[in-house]
Design a protein around this motif. Structure first.
Motif, PDB file in Angstrom:
ATOM      1  N   ALA A 235       0.839  -1.203   0.000  1.00  0.00           N
ATOM      2  CA  ALA A 235       0.000   0.000   0.000  1.00  0.00           C
ATOM      3  C   ALA A 235       0.872   1.250   0.000  1.00  0.00           C
ATOM      4  CB  ALA A 235      -0.933  -0.012   1.214  1.00  0.00           C
ATOM      5  N   LEU A 236       1.926   1.244   0.829  1.00  0.00           N
ATOM      6  CA  LEU A 236       2.815   2.405   0.891  1.00  0.00           C
ATOM      7  C   LEU A 236       3.541   2.605  -0.441  1.00  0.00           C
ATOM      8  CD1 LEU A 236       4.334   1.970   4.475  1.00  0.00           C
ATOM      9  CD2 LEU A 236       2.794   3.787   3.698  1.00  0.00           C
ATOM     10  N   ALA A 237       3.951   1.498  -1.042  1.00  0.00           N
ATOM     11  CA  ALA A 237       4.668   1.601  -2.316  1.00  0.00           C
ATOM     12  C   ALA A 237       3.777   2.188  -3.388  1.00  0.00           C
ATOM     13  CB  ALA A 237       5.161   0.224  -2.739  1.00  0.00           C
ATOM     14  N   ILE A 238       2.540   1.708  -3.447  1.00  0.00           N
ATOM     15  CA  ILE A 238       1.638   2.210  -4.477  1.00  0.00           C
ATOM     16  C   ILE A 238       1.290   3.663  -4.207  1.00  0.00           C
ATOM     17  CG2 ILE A 238      -0.709   1.974  -5.408  1.00  0.00           C
ATOM     18  CD1 ILE A 238      -0.330  -1.059  -5.071  1.00  0.00           C
ATOM     19  N   ASP A 239       1.148   4.005  -2.915  1.00  0.00           N
ATOM     20  CA  ASP A 239       0.778   5.362  -2.536  1.00  0.00           C
ATOM     21  C   ASP A 239       1.944   6.336  -2.696  1.00  0.00           C
ATOM     22  OD1 ASP A 239      -1.250   7.144  -1.345  1.00  0.00           O
ATOM     23  OD2 ASP A 239       0.280   7.354   0.229  1.00  0.00           O
TER      24      ASP A 239
ATOM     25  N   GLY B 174       3.774   7.033  -5.067  1.00  0.00           N
ATOM     26  CA  GLY B 174       3.827   7.773  -6.325  1.00  0.00           C
ATOM     27  C   GLY B 174       5.136   7.568  -7.069  1.00  0.00           C
ATOM     28  N   ARG B 175       6.023   6.748  -6.530  1.00  0.00           N
ATOM     29  CA  ARG B 175       7.318   6.536  -7.192  1.00  0.00           C
ATOM     30  C   ARG B 175       7.347   5.224  -7.962  1.00  0.00           C
ATOM     31  NH1 ARG B 175      11.839   8.718  -3.193  1.00  0.00           N
ATOM     32  NH2 ARG B 175      10.838  10.721  -2.757  1.00  0.00           N
ATOM     33  N   LEU B 176       6.195   4.583  -7.987  1.00  0.00           N
ATOM     34  CA  LEU B 176       6.144   3.262  -8.612  1.00  0.00           C
ATOM     35  C   LEU B 176       5.643   3.412 -10.042  1.00  0.00           C
ATOM     36  CD1 LEU B 176       6.635   0.427  -7.362  1.00  0.00           C
ATOM     37  CD2 LEU B 176       4.166   0.254  -7.132  1.00  0.00           C
ATOM     38  N   HIS B 177       6.382   2.869 -10.982  1.00  0.00           N
ATOM     39  CA  HIS B 177       5.884   2.856 -12.357  1.00  0.00           C
ATOM     40  C   HIS B 177       4.812   1.786 -12.472  1.00  0.00           C
ATOM     41  CE1 HIS B 177       8.614   5.730 -14.013  1.00  0.00           C
ATOM     42  NE2 HIS B 177       9.616   5.145 -13.348  1.00  0.00           N
ATOM     43  N   GLY B 178       3.810   2.049 -13.267  1.00  0.00           N
ATOM     44  CA  GLY B 178       2.740   1.066 -13.470  1.00  0.00           C
ATOM     45  C   GLY B 178       1.959   0.812 -12.207  1.00  0.00           C
ATOM     46  N   LYS B 179       1.652   1.904 -11.492  1.00  0.00           N
ATOM     47  CA  LYS B 179       0.955   1.812 -10.216  1.00  0.00           C
ATOM     48  C   LYS B 179      -0.352   1.025 -10.311  1.00  0.00           C
ATOM     49  CE  LYS B 179      -1.533   5.326  -8.167  1.00  0.00           C
ATOM     50  NZ  LYS B 179      -1.675   6.699  -7.692  1.00  0.00           N
ATOM     51  N   SER B 180      -1.174   1.368 -11.312  1.00  0.00           N
ATOM     52  CA  SER B 180      -2.483   0.710 -11.364  1.00  0.00           C
ATOM     53  C   SER B 180      -2.341  -0.761 -11.751  1.00  0.00           C
ATOM     54  CB  SER B 180      -3.445   1.429 -12.305  1.00  0.00           C
ATOM     55  OG  SER B 180      -2.754   2.029 -13.357  1.00  0.00           O
ATOM     56  N   PHE B 181      -1.284  -1.064 -12.525  1.00  0.00           N
ATOM     57  CA  PHE B 181      -1.046  -2.480 -12.852  1.00  0.00           C
ATOM     58  C   PHE B 181      -0.776  -3.275 -11.575  1.00  0.00           C
ATOM     59  CE2 PHE B 181       2.192  -5.782 -13.383  1.00  0.00           C
ATOM     60  CZ  PHE B 181       1.474  -6.686 -14.154  1.00  0.00           C
ATOM     61  N   PHE B 182       0.114  -2.735 -10.726  1.00  0.00           N
ATOM     62  CA  PHE B 182       0.435  -3.449  -9.487  1.00  0.00           C
ATOM     63  C   PHE B 182      -0.784  -3.598  -8.594  1.00  0.00           C
ATOM     64  CE2 PHE B 182       4.825  -2.367 -10.567  1.00  0.00           C
ATOM     65  CZ  PHE B 182       5.389  -3.603 -10.372  1.00  0.00           C
ATOM     66  N   ARG B 183      -1.590  -2.524  -8.557  1.00  0.00           N
ATOM     67  CA  ARG B 183      -2.764  -2.542  -7.700  1.00  0.00           C
ATOM     68  C   ARG B 183      -3.695  -3.673  -8.132  1.00  0.00           C
ATOM     69  NH1 ARG B 183      -5.391   3.032  -7.536  1.00  0.00           N
ATOM     70  NH2 ARG B 183      -6.383   2.174  -9.385  1.00  0.00           N
ATOM     71  N   VAL B 184      -3.939  -3.754  -9.430  1.00  0.00           N
ATOM     72  CA  VAL B 184      -4.838  -4.793  -9.942  1.00  0.00           C
ATOM     73  C   VAL B 184      -4.199  -6.177  -9.786  1.00  0.00           C
ATOM     74  CG1 VAL B 184      -5.969  -5.697 -12.004  1.00  0.00           C
ATOM     75  CG2 VAL B 184      -6.019  -3.245 -11.524  1.00  0.00           C
TER      76      VAL B 184
ATOM     77  N   ASP C  54       8.405  21.627   6.012  1.00  0.00           N
ATOM     78  CA  ASP C  54       9.160  21.438   7.257  1.00  0.00           C
ATOM     79  C   ASP C  54      10.440  20.647   7.031  1.00  0.00           C
ATOM     80  OD1 ASP C  54       7.318  22.808   8.632  1.00  0.00           O
ATOM     81  OD2 ASP C  54       6.261  21.073   9.449  1.00  0.00           O
ATOM     82  N   GLY C  55      10.631  20.169   5.803  1.00  0.00           N
ATOM     83  CA  GLY C  55      11.864  19.444   5.486  1.00  0.00           C
ATOM     84  C   GLY C  55      11.845  17.973   5.835  1.00  0.00           C
ATOM     85  N   ALA C  56      10.638  17.412   5.969  1.00  0.00           N
ATOM     86  CA  ALA C  56      10.565  15.978   6.314  1.00  0.00           C
ATOM     87  C   ALA C  56      10.917  15.134   5.096  1.00  0.00           C
ATOM     88  CB  ALA C  56       9.163  15.619   6.800  1.00  0.00           C
ATOM     89  N   ASN C  57      11.716  14.082   5.299  1.00  0.00           N
ATOM     90  CA  ASN C  57      11.994  13.187   4.175  1.00  0.00           C
ATOM     91  C   ASN C  57      10.909  12.109   4.089  1.00  0.00           C
ATOM     92  OD1 ASN C  57      12.520  11.263   6.082  1.00  0.00           O
ATOM     93  ND2 ASN C  57      14.756  11.438   5.909  1.00  0.00           N
ATOM     94  N   GLN C  58      11.030  11.235   3.084  1.00  0.00           N
ATOM     95  CA  GLN C  58       9.957  10.245   2.850  1.00  0.00           C
ATOM     96  C   GLN C  58       9.735   9.325   4.067  1.00  0.00           C
ATOM     97  OE1 GLN C  58       7.558   9.521   0.632  1.00  0.00           O
ATOM     98  NE2 GLN C  58       8.018  11.500  -0.287  1.00  0.00           N
ATOM     99  N   PHE C  59      10.833   8.919   4.701  1.00  0.00           N
ATOM    100  CA  PHE C  59      10.675   7.999   5.832  1.00  0.00           C
ATOM    101  C   PHE C  59       9.969   8.675   6.996  1.00  0.00           C
ATOM    102  CE2 PHE C  59      13.997   5.802   3.493  1.00  0.00           C
ATOM    103  CZ  PHE C  59      13.474   4.523   3.503  1.00  0.00           C
ATOM    104  N   ARG C  60      10.313   9.945   7.171  1.00  0.00           N
ATOM    105  CA  ARG C  60       9.679  10.719   8.233  1.00  0.00           C
ATOM    106  C   ARG C  60       8.176  10.852   7.933  1.00  0.00           C
ATOM    107  NH1 ARG C  60      11.028  13.375  13.232  1.00  0.00           N
ATOM    108  NH2 ARG C  60       8.868  13.814  13.783  1.00  0.00           N
ATOM    109  N   ILE C  61       7.866  11.081   6.667  1.00  0.00           N
ATOM    110  CA  ILE C  61       6.452  11.219   6.280  1.00  0.00           C
ATOM    111  C   ILE C  61       5.699   9.917   6.542  1.00  0.00           C
ATOM    112  CG2 ILE C  61       4.912  11.479   4.268  1.00  0.00           C
ATOM    113  CD1 ILE C  61       6.874  13.564   3.209  1.00  0.00           C
TER     114      ILE C  61
END
Lengths: 298, 448
Positions: free
Chosen positions: A97-101, A103-113, A199-206
């Motif tokens: 879920a985090l990977a799809i969310d 936004g850095r994943l190519h072919g997001k909807s393919f993976f979801r399905v 605020d300068g938060a990185n992805q892990f912080r988010i």
């Protein structure tokens, strides 16, 4: 006489309207939930015998159940299944879920399905399919072992059969749980991410400070569903039993036990007792998870 | 693990509960009988057939359609609706549920011989003595009549029988260069030879099948179960049982049999491609082979069961009866149909034409039957072998009154021997222990 000012009792019409909304639900609820529940409680107070018919037995079935090694063997097995399989499945679902969310994943909807697709496969078909792949003479397991030259995987052994079932269940339901978690992530307003970026938060912080707290409620729900699913484990082992009768006992899970007692063993009342005992355990567990999961400061 | 799954399981559980509740509802009148004026004479039955009506017939036998067609030609006023119960296990469950629900109970139903007691003891079958069926005794083989008449009543009319025989693939035997085994010692040697020739092939398959095991014990002369309705004696270490277990142990230990459950798609495939070179099953097997293994055309043959010491000995495997449930709505018409179905020449001819193996002496001994040359079996007169097999069946065998349940826990106990290559006799002892405790719980006096 002038009307009395202030509070009025609710008019009959309003309350009738209310009832008319609730009634369809109540009828179905009473018929499909309350009635069988009460009936099985009633049943659990009897004793069925081939010689002697059905007689009143009070709470004797409950006494038997609490010291029935077969029931606790099955309950222990689904407990272990719950402790190991559910965290694995939910972690995979969360990562997906985090990977799809992200936004850095190519072919997001393919993976979801693609992830969700196994859930669309009927359970029986899924088990038959895996059951065939597990076969060490004709199936995928055979090809894999041939490739490496030794018995790398051997699902149809006492040691691995529960893991093999866990694998099937995980395959079937990761996508579904991923969807629950993903939809919770979608509800996070974009402004929060923008603020975090400023605020300068990185992805892990988010992930840690925004996304994980956001999916917490959904995770609790998914956990509760999974607890129910684990304790009611039936389809997968029951179908594999036809392929491997000696590996899956007639009391492998409490549901299989109750099923066999009812339909083959002429012990409807005791089966009802087993169902009620397991129902109570499941309810308590689900309740504890809900209480802990919704605690504000946890 | 989702809502849908839970719902599916919940539905199953609810069905269980529902069935459970319904049993409780009707539990009280289980043994009550169907009212005062039970029974009828042959004339009354005939009159009812002429007058007509409609009845329901539950069966899984593939011959039923043809038989009903013939029946409706003979009695055009009677309408028989056929319900396919798929197999013995599902048939039992379905019947049990219908009786518990007190609704939709069939008028005539197919039941395996071994399952008669579980329905009869609860008062769920009609005693056909009142319909004069005791006069039909001489029509049937002794072992099948013995199976339907017990505990002081007649609970059905035998449809077929399943004296065991060894069905084998001649092509595989020729390739490996082995002869048909006539004793179990030779059988084990053939099994070794086949395994040596090609480790992927086996002489036989078995993953611990209770029906096969009990038949094999029967064939070895064992009588581990004795019951008179109330008292049950279980001895799964008697002479015959031990003889079978000791003979069979090397087959398990040396992995000479393929662990492949019968009736699966792989099984049919393995029978067709020579992976499994033989099966020891009931005389109904030719029909199954012709139907399910078309690739085996011309390669299969049949031989008598191997013996222990050269003396022919045999057992029944499977076979079933048609019975009339106590709760059937149209018993008179049902009795008429049943009598026609399992004793009239037209019906039994139709049954035999489509691969059935009858239970009636006259048909088993007829020239036409014995002289039949099966194309599937390369022109072999298979019924000569199978007819002789029927004559060698050991007498005195009884099943447990709760055989279906006993079979359902077989793999928990005895079946473990197949998995662990552990002692079959120990496994059978564990099976006995479980059955003693179940039987005692069920109100029987159990010695064992």
């Amino acid at each position: 006489m002038p009307p009395v000012p202030g509070r009025r009792p609710p008019s009959l019409r309003v309350s009738a309207a209310g009832w008319s909304f609730v009634t369809p639900f109540l009828v179905v609820f009473t018929l499909m939930i309350i009635t069988p529940l009460v009936y099985s409680m009633y049943l659990s107070l009897f004793r069925n015998q081939l010689m002697g018919g059905t007689t009143f037995a009070g709470f004797a079935n409950y006494v038997t159940a609490f010291s029935d090694p077969k029931l606790w063997d099955g309950a222990g097995r689904v407990g272990l299944f719950l402790l190991v399989q559910v965290p694995i499945m939910l972690s995979l679902a969360l990562i997906a879920a985090l990977a799809i969310d992200s936004g850095r994943l190519h072919g997001k909807s393919f993976f979801r399905v693609a992830l969700f697709l196994p859930y669309a496969v009927p359970g029986v078909v899924a088990v038959l399919m895996w059951g065939f792949m597990y076969d060490d003479r004709l199936g995928l397991t055979a090809s894999l072992n041939d490739l490496v030259g030794f018995a790398l995987v051997d699902p149809y052994t006492k040691k691995w059969i529960l893991t093999a079932i866990g694998n099937i269940v995980t395959w079937e339901f990761v996508g579904y749980n991923m969807l629950i978690l993903y939809s919770a992530l979608k509800t996070v307003p974009n402004e929060i991410y923008e603020a975090a970026a400023i605020d300068g938060a990185n992805q892990f912080r988010i992930v840690r400070s925004i996304k994980l707290p956001a999916v917490r409620g959904a995770l609790v729900i998914a956990t509760i569903f999974s607890i129910l699913g684990s304790f009611q484990l039936f389809n997968e082992p029951n179908i594999l039993k036809e392929i491997q009768p000696a590996l899956i006992s007639s009391y492998y899970t409490p549901n299989i036990y109750a099923y066999n007692l009812t339909f083959v063993g002429n012990q409807v009342s005791y089966a009802a007792t087993v169902a009620i005992v397991m129902g109570l355990i499941t309810a308590v567990l689900a309740y504890v998870v809900q209480l802990r999961g919704t605690r504000r400061d946890a | 693990m989702t809502i849908t799954r839970n719902r599916r399981v919940a539905l199953g559980a609810m069905a269980t509960l529902l069935a459970a509740s319904l049993t409780a509802c009707t539990g009280g009148d289980g043994g009550g009988g169907g009212g005062g004026s039970e029974g009828a004479s042959a004339e009354e039955i005939e009159a009812a057939l002429e007058e007509g009506g409609s009845i329901t017939y539950w069966t899984w036998t593939p011959q039923a359609e043809k038989q009903i067609e013939e029946f409706e030609k003979a009695y055009p006023n009677v309408d028989v609706s056929l319900v396919d119960t798929v197999g013995a296990g599902e048939g039992n469950t379905k019947l049990q549920n219908a009786i518990a629900a007190g609704d939709g109970v069939p008028d005539v139903v197919q039941i395996e011989y071994q399952s008669i007691p579980q329905f009869q003891l609860q008062g769920q079958l009609t005693d056909l003595t009142a319909y004069g069926f005791d006069e039909l005794e001489s029509l049937y083989t002794a072992s099948t009549w013995g199976s339907v008449s017990q505990n002081g009543g007649i609970w059905g009319l035998p449809q077929d029988s399943g004296p065991m025989a060894l069905f084998y693939n001649q092509e595989v035997f020729d390739e490996v260069g082995v002869e048909v085994p006539t004793t179990w010692d030779e059988y084990i040697q053939v099994a070794r030879a086949i395994k040596e020739d090609d480790p992927d092939r086996c002489l036989a398959n078995d993953s611990g099948d209770p029906g096969f095991t009990t038949s094999m014990i029967w064939q070895a002369g064992g009588t581990p179960f004795q019951n008179d309705g109330e008292t049950v004696t279980i001895d799964l270490a008697d002479e015959g049982t031990s003889r079978f277990a000791e003979m069979y142990q090397p087959l398990i230990d040396e992995e000479l049999i393929c662990q492949l459950p019968g009736w699966s798609d792989e099984w049919y495939q393995a029978l067709g491609d020579g992976t499994i070179a033989s099966v020891a099953l009931g005389a109904w097997m030719p029909g199954i082979l012709e139907d399910g293994v078309p690739d085996g055309m011309g390669t299969w043959r049949v031989a008598p069961m191997p013996t222990y010491d050269g003396t022919p000995t045999n057992a029944e495997n499977g076979g079933s009866t048609e019975s009339i449930p106590e709760a059937a709505e149209n018993k008179l018409l049902a009795a008429g149909f049943l009598k026609w179905l399992n004793s009239s020449d037209e019906s039994i001819q139709a049954f035999m034409e489509t691969g059935g193996f009858p239970a009636t002496v006259e048909h088993l001994e007829s020239e036409e039957f014995l002289g039949y040359e099966s194309e599937y079996f390369g022109g072999q007169k298979i019924n000569e072998v199978l007819g002789a097999a029927a004559a060698d069946v050991n007498e005195g065998w009884q099943y447990l009154p709760w055989q279906s349940y006993a079979n359902s826990i077989f793999s928990d106990t005895a079946g473990q021997a197949w998995l662990d290559k552990s002692s079959l006799l120990d496994g059978l002892a564990a099976w006995q222990e479980e059955n003693v405790s179940y039987g005692t719980d069920q109100g029987f006096t159990v010695n064992g």
